[in-house]
Design a protein around this motif. Sequence first.
Motif, PDB file in Angstrom:
ATOM      1  N   ALA A   5       0.837  -1.201   0.000  1.00  0.00           N
ATOM      2  CA  ALA A   5       0.000   0.000   0.000  1.00  0.00           C
ATOM      3  C   ALA A   5       0.869   1.248   0.000  1.00  0.00           C
ATOM      4  CB  ALA A   5      -0.903   0.007   1.229  1.00  0.00           C
ATOM      5  N   THR A   6       0.331   2.311  -0.580  1.00  0.00           N
ATOM      6  CA  THR A   6       0.975   3.621  -0.439  1.00  0.00           C
ATOM      7  C   THR A   6       0.003   4.518   0.328  1.00  0.00           C
ATOM      8  OG1 THR A   6       0.027   4.477  -2.474  1.00  0.00           O
ATOM      9  CG2 THR A   6       2.194   3.461  -2.655  1.00  0.00           C
ATOM     10  N   ALA A   7       0.569   5.436   1.109  1.00  0.00           N
ATOM     11  CA  ALA A   7      -0.284   6.378   1.845  1.00  0.00           C
ATOM     12  C   ALA A   7       0.440   7.716   1.960  1.00  0.00           C
ATOM     13  CB  ALA A   7      -0.610   5.835   3.230  1.00  0.00           C
ATOM     14  N   PRO A   8      -0.333   8.815   1.927  1.00  0.00           N
ATOM     15  CA  PRO A   8       0.276  10.142   2.001  1.00  0.00           C
ATOM     16  C   PRO A   8       0.438  10.627   3.444  1.00  0.00           C
ATOM     17  CG  PRO A   8      -2.074  10.366   1.684  1.00  0.00           C
ATOM     18  CD  PRO A   8      -1.800   8.877   1.762  1.00  0.00           C
ATOM     19  N   ALA A   9       1.368  11.540   3.665  1.00  0.00           N
ATOM     20  CA  ALA A   9       1.376  12.317   4.906  1.00  0.00           C
ATOM     21  C   ALA A   9       0.222  13.318   4.792  1.00  0.00           C
ATOM     22  CB  ALA A   9       2.701  13.047   5.054  1.00  0.00           C
ATOM     23  N   ASN A  10      -0.073  14.021   5.851  1.00  0.00           N
ATOM     24  CA  ASN A  10      -1.126  15.041   5.761  1.00  0.00           C
ATOM     25  C   ASN A  10      -0.766  16.256   6.587  1.00  0.00           C
ATOM     26  OD1 ASN A  10      -2.600  14.916   8.536  1.00  0.00           O
ATOM     27  ND2 ASN A  10      -2.497  12.749   7.936  1.00  0.00           N
ATOM     28  N   ASN A  35      -4.381  15.714   2.539  1.00  0.00           N
ATOM     29  CA  ASN A  35      -3.303  14.763   2.203  1.00  0.00           C
ATOM     30  C   ASN A  35      -2.283  15.419   1.282  1.00  0.00           C
ATOM     31  OD1 ASN A  35      -4.358  12.641   3.666  1.00  0.00           O
ATOM     32  ND2 ASN A  35      -5.601  11.895   1.951  1.00  0.00           N
ATOM     33  N   LEU A  36      -1.022  14.982   1.395  1.00  0.00           N
ATOM     34  CA  LEU A  36       0.073  15.630   0.666  1.00  0.00           C
ATOM     35  C   LEU A  36       0.657  14.726  -0.420  1.00  0.00           C
ATOM     36  CD1 LEU A  36       1.889  17.255   3.732  1.00  0.00           C
ATOM     37  CD2 LEU A  36       0.123  18.247   2.256  1.00  0.00           C
ATOM     38  N   ALA A 140      -2.371   9.347  11.678  1.00  0.00           N
ATOM     39  CA  ALA A 140      -2.378   8.382  10.567  1.00  0.00           C
ATOM     40  C   ALA A 140      -3.795   8.093  10.082  1.00  0.00           C
ATOM     41  CB  ALA A 140      -1.694   7.087  10.987  1.00  0.00           C
ATOM     42  N   CYS A 141      -4.782   8.243  10.969  1.00  0.00           N
ATOM     43  CA  CYS A 141      -6.162   7.952  10.533  1.00  0.00           C
ATOM     44  C   CYS A 141      -6.586   8.922   9.437  1.00  0.00           C
ATOM     45  CB  CYS A 141      -7.133   7.981  11.710  1.00  0.00           C
ATOM     46  SG  CYS A 141      -7.432   9.590  12.412  1.00  0.00           S
ATOM     47  N   ARG A 142      -5.991  10.124   9.430  1.00  0.00           N
ATOM     48  CA  ARG A 142      -6.371  11.120   8.414  1.00  0.00           C
ATOM     49  C   ARG A 142      -5.702  10.838   7.074  1.00  0.00           C
ATOM     50  NH1 ARG A 142      -4.991  15.742  12.481  1.00  0.00           N
ATOM     51  NH2 ARG A 142      -3.114  15.593  11.210  1.00  0.00           N
ATOM     52  N   SER A 143      -4.752   9.887   7.036  1.00  0.00           N
ATOM     53  CA  SER A 143      -4.061   9.566   5.778  1.00  0.00           C
ATOM     54  C   SER A 143      -4.722   8.428   5.016  1.00  0.00           C
ATOM     55  CB  SER A 143      -2.599   9.196   6.065  1.00  0.00           C
ATOM     56  OG  SER A 143      -1.874  10.350   6.457  1.00  0.00           O
ATOM     57  N   ILE A 144      -5.822   7.886   5.544  1.00  0.00           N
ATOM     58  CA  ILE A 144      -6.530   6.794   4.855  1.00  0.00           C
ATOM     59  C   ILE A 144      -7.546   7.341   3.830  1.00  0.00           C
ATOM     60  CG2 ILE A 144      -8.112   4.833   5.168  1.00  0.00           C
ATOM     61  CD1 ILE A 144      -5.549   3.933   6.359  1.00  0.00           C
TER      62      ILE A 144
END
Length: 326
Positions: A5-10, A35-36, A140-144
């Motif tokens: 998986a990939t996920a962004p910072a925010n 998200n960034l 991290a919950c805000r990066s989903i």
Amino acid sequence: MKATATAPANIAFIKYWGKADPTLRIPLNSSISMNLSGAQTMTTVEFLDALDTDEVRILDGVFSEKETDRVVHGLDRIRERVGRDTYARVVTKNTFPKGAGSAASASGFAALALAGFAAAGTTLSEKELTTFARLGSGSACRSIPDGYVMWEKGTSSETSSAYSLYPHDYWDLRDVLVIVDSRMKKVSTSEGMETIQTSPLLVKRLAAIPERLARCKRALEEKNLTLLGEVSEEDCLDMHAVMQSQNPPLLYWNDATREIMEAVRRWRLEGLRVYFTIDAGPNVHLICEGNDEKAVAQKLRDIPAVESVIINKPAGGARLTDQHLF
Ligand code: PMV
């Protein structure tokens, strides 16, 4: 099964600082972020019967024992939820350009949650995934979810979750991240939040939050940069006032941080529509609209203290990919 998986910072406009429940990472206040695109983590997880311990590795870097433990605890939570006890191999890498000075915990735990459950063969709802990511690192919950995201503080582990307010292509904003110090922060957010109750300003900030959340939501709804910028600066300065008045005080800014904040206010008087926000470190995030990105970057070239600049567009949330890291 193997999953990546990939996920962004925010970056948060209304920030999270302080926990109502430290173990469950339930926050004292709700928060809103974007998200960034320029700061992402990619993680591959595979559960393997042949392993007799978890193997955790970061490419282009080294995990401390503490960081490895946090990942292993994340795997334990996944194992507990899916009811199996197989160990896993985890390989992760950050696409943060060198010098972002970030621990990447938000993008890291979002990617681990998504890849981990997929590797275990379990599909969770987006809401449930956000609660698992939160247990690793609150933000991290805000990066989903996609784009512009609200984290409702909730009253339990199940209700403290995040959802998308607007998709990433809703509003062409920029977060121009100005790096003035690329070293890791001295006091982690987890440590810093432990002494939050010592700040006499905490109660005042928490009382102001509901109105700020409403103002931030209205700014997003109206795509009103002035409103968004003003409420973001207000909450950023208030969070840092809380940090600075904790015992011991948390002083995350340096001279360059202050120089950039002052420059932003000057540029606004000159007509450039740009606002600042700052997390738990000295680097400054400049918020502007896409058509002002070049003007903002140009202005930054005149400030010698700037080490580097990372231009972020609003990004989608965590997603699965079939490009595995091993
Ligand atoms: O989730 P953590 O432990 O990385 O805490 C994040 C705290 C701030 O970045 C300072 C604010 C925020 O809401 O992102």
